[in-house]
Design a protein around this motif. Structure first.
Motif, PDB file in Angstrom:
ATOM      1  N   UNK A  27       0.635  -1.384   0.179  1.00 51.58           N
ATOM      2  CA  UNK A  27      -0.100   0.003   0.036  1.00 51.58           C
ATOM      3  C   UNK A  27       0.778   1.220   0.162  1.00 51.58           C
ATOM      4  N   UNK A  28       1.914   0.940   0.824  1.00 51.81           N
ATOM      5  CA  UNK A  28       2.793   2.530   0.951  1.00 51.81           C
ATOM      6  C   UNK A  28       3.466   2.594  -0.580  1.00 51.81           C
ATOM      7  N   UNK A  29       4.098   1.443  -1.210  1.00 56.14           N
ATOM      8  CA  UNK A  29       4.952   1.800  -2.394  1.00 56.14           C
ATOM      9  C   UNK A  29       4.153   2.328  -3.539  1.00 56.14           C
ATOM     10  N   UNK A  30       2.808   1.725  -3.455  1.00 51.82           N
ATOM     11  CA  UNK A  30       1.846   2.454  -4.571  1.00 51.82           C
ATOM     12  C   UNK A  30       1.778   3.648  -4.835  1.00 51.82           C
ATOM     13  N   UNK A  31       1.993   4.347  -3.442  1.00 53.09           N
ATOM     14  CA  UNK A  31       1.789   5.895  -3.503  1.00 53.09           C
ATOM     15  C   UNK A  31       3.053   6.485  -3.776  1.00 53.09           C
ATOM     16  N   UNK A  32       4.392   5.824  -3.953  1.00 54.64           N
ATOM     17  CA  UNK A  32       5.564   6.392  -4.127  1.00 54.64           C
ATOM     18  C   UNK A  32       5.489   6.844  -5.701  1.00 54.64           C
ATOM     19  N   UNK A  33       5.633   8.075  -6.063  1.00 57.68           N
ATOM     20  CA  UNK A  33       5.996   8.735  -7.547  1.00 57.68           C
ATOM     21  C   UNK A  33       7.147   7.883  -7.986  1.00 57.68           C
ATOM     22  N   UNK A  34       7.219   6.999  -8.718  1.00 60.78           N
ATOM     23  CA  UNK A  34       8.279   6.332  -8.988  1.00 60.78           C
ATOM     24  C   UNK A  34       9.211   6.894 -10.209  1.00 60.78           C
ATOM     25  N   UNK A  35       8.354   7.787 -10.938  1.00 61.17           N
ATOM     26  CA  UNK A  35       9.025   8.556 -11.889  1.00 61.17           C
ATOM     27  C   UNK A  35      10.310   9.528 -11.427  1.00 61.17           C
ATOM     28  N   UNK A  36      10.143   9.671 -10.382  1.00 58.37           N
ATOM     29  CA  UNK A  36      11.318  10.488  -9.700  1.00 58.37           C
ATOM     30  C   UNK A  36      12.533   9.822  -9.912  1.00 58.37           C
ATOM     31  N   UNK A  37      12.655   8.514  -9.879  1.00 53.20           N
ATOM     32  CA  UNK A  37      13.631   7.552 -10.119  1.00 53.20           C
ATOM     33  C   UNK A  37      14.343   8.143 -11.649  1.00 53.20           C
ATOM     34  N   UNK A  38      13.297   8.068 -12.585  1.00 56.25           N
ATOM     35  CA  UNK A  38      13.691   8.153 -13.973  1.00 56.25           C
ATOM     36  C   UNK A  38      14.302   9.857 -14.088  1.00 56.25           C
ATOM     37  N   UNK A  39      13.665  10.611 -13.127  1.00 55.29           N
ATOM     38  CA  UNK A  39      13.883  12.161 -13.498  1.00 55.29           C
ATOM     39  C   UNK A  39      15.418  12.278 -12.981  1.00 55.29           C
TER      40      UNK A  39
END
Lengths: 323, 283
Positions: free
Chosen positions: B164-176
């Motif tokens: 549930x926590x991980x689903x809310x993380x904006x993973x795009x940040x990693x690519x950015x």
């Protein structure tokens, strides 16, 4: 939940088409499959572990339940088919333990849910010191269940120095030996006390997810507090109420600590519930076969409860996805 | 709930009284056992809320006195076993939840369903076979013999909470971050780890709480001080003499084992409450 993933994964998923694969595509399919397994790899340790640790013992339980196995009579171990199941349903103590399980579970869950609803409504208001009051109200949930059971049987319900008797003594009622005269009641009270905060937290989450404008509109339209509660809050809370009852029931049906420490199932077997009776038969009566059969029955009952809960959860998720 | 408008003095008084009553309901039993833990043996017989002579004797008894072997070893066992089980559960659950939140593959729902099914599995129905199994392979009455079943208690809820926590993380940040010139590992460490830590931490507390509270495994799979955890030890307390009920010592022990959990949870209340309700409600 599978539809909202990151783009690369979605592209990989599209590779599985129905057209006949040409040679290079074939290898792509194979590498896709390898890729799919690579993706699953991080899941495997936890999953395999969980299945081994819970399901292998459970298969053993089923195996035991089909055999006559009494540690006091080691020569008598043999395959007996379903006769253990027949025996336990003829065993009046088992039927009573099953009934006690139902009474304890529903008694505790319903009362705790109503109290939790009351507390949640109280905490949903804005008032000075709300944070502290909420924190303090959670405390019973944080007490180790064993400590909670001891606390009730020692400090509260003890016939000579228990504080419940002290309290009723203040209004002139003579002392009562709570845990032996009213064992079920005592256990339920202690459980309700422990589980109320859990219900309160769930229901408070529900209350705070209400659309504020609907409430304001109702008060502008001149609805009374009761009408607002009855026609707006209650329908909104329905999912949370059902969920708290089901989740609560799944946990409370397995209650063992309180029975063991407060009444030891007694007097006699008057307050034994299924987990306690199973434990008693296996670890004190050494009748592994019958105890295992009761374990299997308990699992089936729990699964039935859990399926209800799951259906509810997935129904709400689907409803949210559609809206 | 209803109106947030001005309350009359009478209403305000009513709500205050109600709040106080409710607080009494929640806290009176805790206060009662706290008071009992400070009573002398002679004082225990008096049905009065407060001790007439306050004494530390009960705490002395379990911390430095006769009962210290029973209590302190159990306390050490509980802390050791629970911390190890929590650590392993969080590591495994992090991998699992990362895959669930981040990667797309068939059968994801089944995995979450399995985790949920395991978490509701009645412990009592597997404890007898575990008892027999552990006796045969030498895990009975050892730390590992409790760590393994504790993992089965803590893993499922850890997976749910973390997913549930991980689903809310904006993973795009990693690519950015990678676009900005960071390596993949740097991007993960600088952008994702700080966001994920609160979730991991909350999960660890919840897992700790569950393993710490277990009684069924603790009492069935141990027989000596070698591995007996606190909840089981509390059930084995006996008084200074056979004829004396160890009420005071039990109360003191109950207070001591409760304090760490209460402090821990109160400090991180906000995260834990949202973690618990997310795991339960959002699914």
């Amino acid at each position: 939940m599978t539809t909202t993933q990151n783009p690369p994964a979605a592209v990989a998923g599209e590779a599985h088409t129905t057209t006949k694969p040409t040679a290079p595509e074939k290898s792509r399919v194979r590498s896709d499959r390898a890729e799919a397994w690579r993706r699953r790899a991080p899941l495997m340790p936890a999953l395999i572990f969980l299945i081994i640790v819970t399901q292998v013992p459970f298969l053993l339980t089923i195996w035991y339940s089909l055999r006559s196995r009494n540690l006091l009579r080691p020569e008598g171990e043999q395959f007996v088919g379903l006769s253990n199941y027949g025996d336990i349903f003829l065993d009046s103590t088992f039927r009573q333990a099953a009934l006690n399980s139902v009474l304890i579970t529903f008694g505790c869950v319903i009362v705790a849910m109503l109290l939790g609803l009351g507390l949640a409504l109280l905490l949903d208001r804005k008032f000075f010191g709300r944070g502290i009051v909420r924190t303090l109200l959670i405390t019973p949930f944080l007490i180790m269940p064993v400590a909670g059971a001891l606390l009730w049987s020692i400090s509260m319900f003890n016939p000579t120095y228990g504080l419940v008797n002290w309290l009723i003594g203040l209004v002139g009622i003579s002392p009562v030996d709570w845990t032996s005269e009213y064992p079920m009641f005592s256990v339920i009270v202690a459980l309700v006390w422990q589980w109320t905060p859990f219900m309160m937290l769930l229901l408070l989450a529900g209350l705070q997810s209400q659309a504020r404008d609907a409430l304001e509109a109702a008060s502008v339209d001149g609805a009374s507090a009761w009408q607002t509660f009855r026609y707006i809050t209650l329908p909104h809370l329905r999912f949370y109420l059902e969920l708290s009852v089901l989740l609560g029931a799944i946990y409370v049906v397995n209650t063992f600590d309180h029975i063991y420490l407060m009444t030891a199932g007694g007097p006699g077997t008057a307050s034994a519930n299924l987990p306690f009776y199973i434990y008693q038969r296996a670890f004190l009566g050494f009748d592994i076969g019958q105890s295992a059969a009761m374990g299997v029955v308990t699992v089936i009952a729990t699964i039935a409860l859990a399926l209800l809960a799951l259906r509810l959860i997935f129904k709400s998720i689907n409803a949210k996805e559609q809206s | 709930m209803a109106s947030n408008g001005k309350l009359t003095g009478k209403q305000r008084l009513g709500w205050t009284v109600l709040t106080v009553v409710v607080l009494l309901y929640a806290l009176f039993p805790v206060a009662a056992i706290l008071a009992t833990s400070f009573k002398t043996q002679a004082d225990l017989g008096n049905a009065a809320f407060l001790p007439s002579n306050w004494t530390w004797a009960n705490y002395e008894m379990i911390l430095v006195g006769d009962a210290q072997e029973l209590f302190l070893t159990a306390f050490r066992n509980s802390i050791g076993i629970t911390l190890i089980a929590t650590f392993i559960a969080v590591v495994l659950a992090t991998l699992c939840a990362y895959a669930i939140a981040r990667l797309n593959f068939p059968g994801k729902r089944i995995i979450l369903g399995t985790a949920l099914a395991v978490s509701i599995f009645p412990v009592i129905s597997v404890v007898t076979p575990l008892f027999n199994l552990w006796r045969n392979i030498g895990l009975y009455d050892t730390w590992l013999g409790l760590i393994i079943p504790y993992l089965s208690l803590t893993l499922p809820i850890s997976i749910w909470t973390l997913a549930a926590f991980f689903r809310q993380i904006p993973w795009d940040l990693e690519q950015a971050a990678q676009v900005d010139g960071a390596t993949q590992w740097q991007a993960f460490r600088r952008a994702i780890v700080p966001l994920a830590m609160p979730g991991v931490f909350t999960t660890a507390i919840i897992a700790f709480f569950i393993a710490w509270n277990d009684f069924v495994y603790g009492i069935s799979l141990t027989s000596t001080e070698a591995a007996r955890p606190v909840p089981a030890a509390l059930a084995f307390f006996t008084g200074a003499s056979q004829f004396e009920e160890p009420t005071g010592a039990i109360s003191a022990a109950a207070i001591i084992v409760t304090i760490p959990v209460v402090v821990l949870v109160l400090l991180f209340q906000r995260q834990i409450v949202s973690g618990l309700t997310q795991g339960a409600v959002k699914g």
